[in-house]
Design a protein around this motif. Structure first.
Motif, PDB file in Angstrom:
ATOM      1  N   LYS A 292      34.188  14.454 -11.301  1.00 53.17           N
ATOM      2  CA  LYS A 292      34.195  13.277 -10.425  1.00 53.17           C
ATOM      3  C   LYS A 292      34.579  12.028 -11.218  1.00 53.17           C
ATOM      4  CE  LYS A 292      31.152  10.741  -7.230  1.00 53.17           C
ATOM      5  NZ  LYS A 292      31.038   9.447  -7.945  1.00 53.17           N
ATOM      6  N   TRP A 293      34.061  11.906 -12.425  1.00 60.33           N
ATOM      7  CA  TRP A 293      34.341  10.746 -13.267  1.00 60.33           C
ATOM      8  C   TRP A 293      35.810  10.691 -13.642  1.00 60.33           C
ATOM      9  CZ3 TRP A 293      35.669  10.583 -18.622  1.00 60.33           C
ATOM     10  CH2 TRP A 293      35.608   9.295 -19.196  1.00 60.33           C
ATOM     11  N   LEU A 294      36.385  11.835 -14.004  1.00 61.71           N
ATOM     12  CA  LEU A 294      37.803  11.883 -14.366  1.00 61.71           C
ATOM     13  C   LEU A 294      38.681  11.466 -13.188  1.00 61.71           C
ATOM     14  CD1 LEU A 294      37.887  15.198 -16.434  1.00 61.71           C
ATOM     15  CD2 LEU A 294      38.196  12.889 -17.329  1.00 61.71           C
ATOM     16  N   LYS A 295      38.294  11.889 -11.996  1.00 58.50           N
ATOM     17  CA  LYS A 295      39.067  11.515 -10.803  1.00 58.50           C
ATOM     18  C   LYS A 295      38.933  10.020 -10.515  1.00 58.50           C
ATOM     19  CE  LYS A 295      39.091  16.006  -8.458  1.00 58.50           C
ATOM     20  NZ  LYS A 295      38.719  16.753  -7.235  1.00 58.50           N
ATOM     21  N   GLU A 296      37.748   9.489 -10.753  1.00 60.39           N
ATOM     22  CA  GLU A 296      37.544   8.048 -10.539  1.00 60.39           C
ATOM     23  C   GLU A 296      38.360   7.212 -11.520  1.00 60.39           C
ATOM     24  OE1 GLU A 296      33.334   7.667 -10.850  1.00 60.39           O
ATOM     25  OE2 GLU A 296      32.970   8.197  -8.748  1.00 60.39           O
ATOM     26  N   LEU A 297      38.691   7.793 -12.678  1.00 58.28           N
ATOM     27  CA  LEU A 297      39.547   7.103 -13.638  1.00 58.28           C
ATOM     28  C   LEU A 297      40.978   6.979 -13.114  1.00 58.28           C
ATOM     29  CD1 LEU A 297      38.682   8.521 -17.187  1.00 58.28           C
ATOM     30  CD2 LEU A 297      38.224   6.230 -16.315  1.00 58.28           C
ATOM     31  N   GLY A 298      41.323   7.871 -12.193  1.00 52.70           N
ATOM     32  CA  GLY A 298      42.675   7.846 -11.645  1.00 52.70           C
ATOM     33  C   GLY A 298      43.449   9.130 -11.860  1.00 52.70           C
ATOM     34  N   MET A 299      42.799  10.152 -12.410  1.00 51.28           N
ATOM     35  CA  MET A 299      43.491  11.420 -12.620  1.00 51.28           C
ATOM     36  C   MET A 299      43.589  12.203 -11.314  1.00 51.28           C
ATOM     37  SD  MET A 299      42.139  13.021 -16.214  1.00 51.28           S
ATOM     38  CE  MET A 299      42.020  12.059 -17.724  1.00 51.28           C
ATOM     39  N   GLY A 300      44.726  12.885 -11.143  1.00 57.53           N
ATOM     40  CA  GLY A 300      44.876  13.799 -10.028  1.00 57.53           C
ATOM     41  C   GLY A 300      44.240  15.135 -10.365  1.00 57.53           C
ATOM     42  N   ASP A 301      44.183  16.018  -9.398  1.00 58.57           N
ATOM     43  CA  ASP A 301      43.546  17.321  -9.608  1.00 58.57           C
ATOM     44  C   ASP A 301      44.187  18.095 -10.754  1.00 58.57           C
ATOM     45  OD1 ASP A 301      41.787  16.851  -7.556  1.00 58.57           O
ATOM     46  OD2 ASP A 301      42.908  17.985  -6.053  1.00 58.57           O
ATOM     47  N   SER A 302      45.521  18.077 -10.821  1.00 62.02           N
ATOM     48  CA  SER A 302      46.209  18.833 -11.875  1.00 62.02           C
ATOM     49  C   SER A 302      45.922  18.239 -13.251  1.00 62.02           C
ATOM     50  CB  SER A 302      47.714  18.862 -11.611  1.00 62.02           C
ATOM     51  OG  SER A 302      48.258  17.549 -11.619  1.00 62.02           O
ATOM     52  N   GLN A 303      45.827  16.895 -13.323  1.00 58.87           N
ATOM     53  CA  GLN A 303      45.518  16.253 -14.596  1.00 58.87           C
ATOM     54  C   GLN A 303      44.101  16.575 -15.041  1.00 58.87           C
ATOM     55  OE1 GLN A 303      46.586  12.145 -13.483  1.00 58.87           O
ATOM     56  NE2 GLN A 303      48.009  12.139 -15.218  1.00 58.87           N
ATOM     57  N   VAL A 304      43.172  16.580 -14.085  1.00 57.33           N
ATOM     58  CA  VAL A 304      41.783  16.909 -14.402  1.00 57.33           C
ATOM     59  C   VAL A 304      41.700  18.329 -14.946  1.00 57.33           C
ATOM     60  CG1 VAL A 304      39.500  17.345 -13.434  1.00 57.33           C
ATOM     61  CG2 VAL A 304      40.765  15.304 -12.760  1.00 57.33           C
ATOM     62  N   ALA A 305      42.373  19.252 -14.277  1.00 60.48           N
ATOM     63  CA  ALA A 305      42.349  20.648 -14.704  1.00 60.48           C
ATOM     64  C   ALA A 305      42.945  20.806 -16.094  1.00 60.48           C
ATOM     65  CB  ALA A 305      43.106  21.513 -13.698  1.00 60.48           C
ATOM     66  N   LYS A 306      44.066  20.150 -16.329  1.00 59.56           N
ATOM     67  CA  LYS A 306      44.721  20.248 -17.635  1.00 59.56           C
ATOM     68  C   LYS A 306      43.857  19.633 -18.727  1.00 59.56           C
ATOM     69  CE  LYS A 306      48.950  19.061 -20.137  1.00 59.56           C
ATOM     70  NZ  LYS A 306      50.268  18.377 -20.083  1.00 59.56           N
ATOM     71  N   THR A 307      43.225  18.502 -18.419  1.00 59.42           N
ATOM     72  CA  THR A 307      42.375  17.830 -19.396  1.00 59.42           C
ATOM     73  C   THR A 307      41.209  18.715 -19.808  1.00 59.42           C
ATOM     74  OG1 THR A 307      42.936  15.635 -18.529  1.00 59.42           O
ATOM     75  CG2 THR A 307      40.886  15.823 -19.780  1.00 59.42           C
ATOM     76  N   ILE A 308      40.589  19.355 -18.840  1.00 59.69           N
ATOM     77  CA  ILE A 308      39.422  20.184 -19.124  1.00 59.69           C
ATOM     78  C   ILE A 308      39.806  21.455 -19.875  1.00 59.69           C
ATOM     79  CG2 ILE A 308      37.585  21.561 -18.061  1.00 59.69           C
ATOM     80  CD1 ILE A 308      37.470  19.451 -15.848  1.00 59.69           C
TER      81      ILE A 308
END
Length: 205
Positions: free
Chosen positions: A30-46
């Motif tokens: 949730k925090w990563l998305k609030e930063l402005g990341m999209g779903d694909s960016q969140v997945a890649k980051t993790i």
């Protein structure tokens, strides 16, 4: 995250299985998305940096974002930096980020330039100041570049500091020997493969 990404995450960091989905995993996503990341960016980051899941939101992640924002980055730049190099989220602000930021300011960069520098090449924050960044800057000084020129070079092309020291020094030596070493020529040639650089400059050296 799709099944392949989940599998990759668990293989690279099985300790994630011991973390609470409600107290740890979901708040981080949730925090990563609030930063402005999209779903694909969140997945890649993790999946790129699963250790992120073990970091504290309050003690590590939020202070990191605040530091970058105080430096001058906007939300989009912060999100892109973390997506490109999520490892920086584990770095110490006091021991890693502040000394590197201070060094860049000593070169002559202002806060806006430092922010732009980090946003364009966040992986540089993982390099040692003493054994990597300073020696490369000194190598450029030894070739006659003034600090004002270093600032101009690094703001425009931070990749210069990601190059190997021996490669950077060699290319400056070759260009200088032919009277071709300028800010522009260094920027234009630093990304060339060794074979292409040799074919263009060393065959006639």
């Amino acid at each position: 995250m799709d099944n392949l990404q989940v599998t990759k995450l668990l293989v690279s960091s099985p300790s994630v299985l011991g973390l609470s989905a409600e107290r740890t995993l979901k708040p981080k996503v949730k925090w990563l998305k609030e930063l402005g990341m999209g779903d694909s960016q969140v997945a890649k980051t993790i999946t790129t940096f699963p250790q992120l899941m073990g970091l504290s939101l309050e003690d590590n992640l939020k202070p990191m974002v605040q530091w970058f924002k105080e430096l001058g980055m906007d939300d989009q730049q912060v999100a892109k930096s973390f997506a490109r190099c999520p490892q920086i989220l584990s770095y110490s602000i006091e021991e890693k980020l502040k000394p590197t930021s201070q060094w860049l300011k000593e070169l002559g960069m202002d806060d806006q330039q430092v922010a732009k520098f980090f946003a364009r090449q966040p992986s540089l924050l993982g390099l040692s100041l003493e054994t990597n960044l300073r020696p490369k800057a000194q190598a450029m000084r030894d070739q006659g570049f003034a600090d004002t020129q270093l600032v101009s070079l690094l703001v425009r092309d931070p990749r210069l500091l990601t190059s190997r020291l021996d490669l950077l020094t060699h290319r400056m030596d070759v260009l200088a020997a032919q009277g071709l070493l300028t800010e522009q020529s260094l920027r234009n040639t630093i990304a060339l493969t060794e074979a292409r650089f040799a074919a263009r400059f060393e065959s006639s050296a």
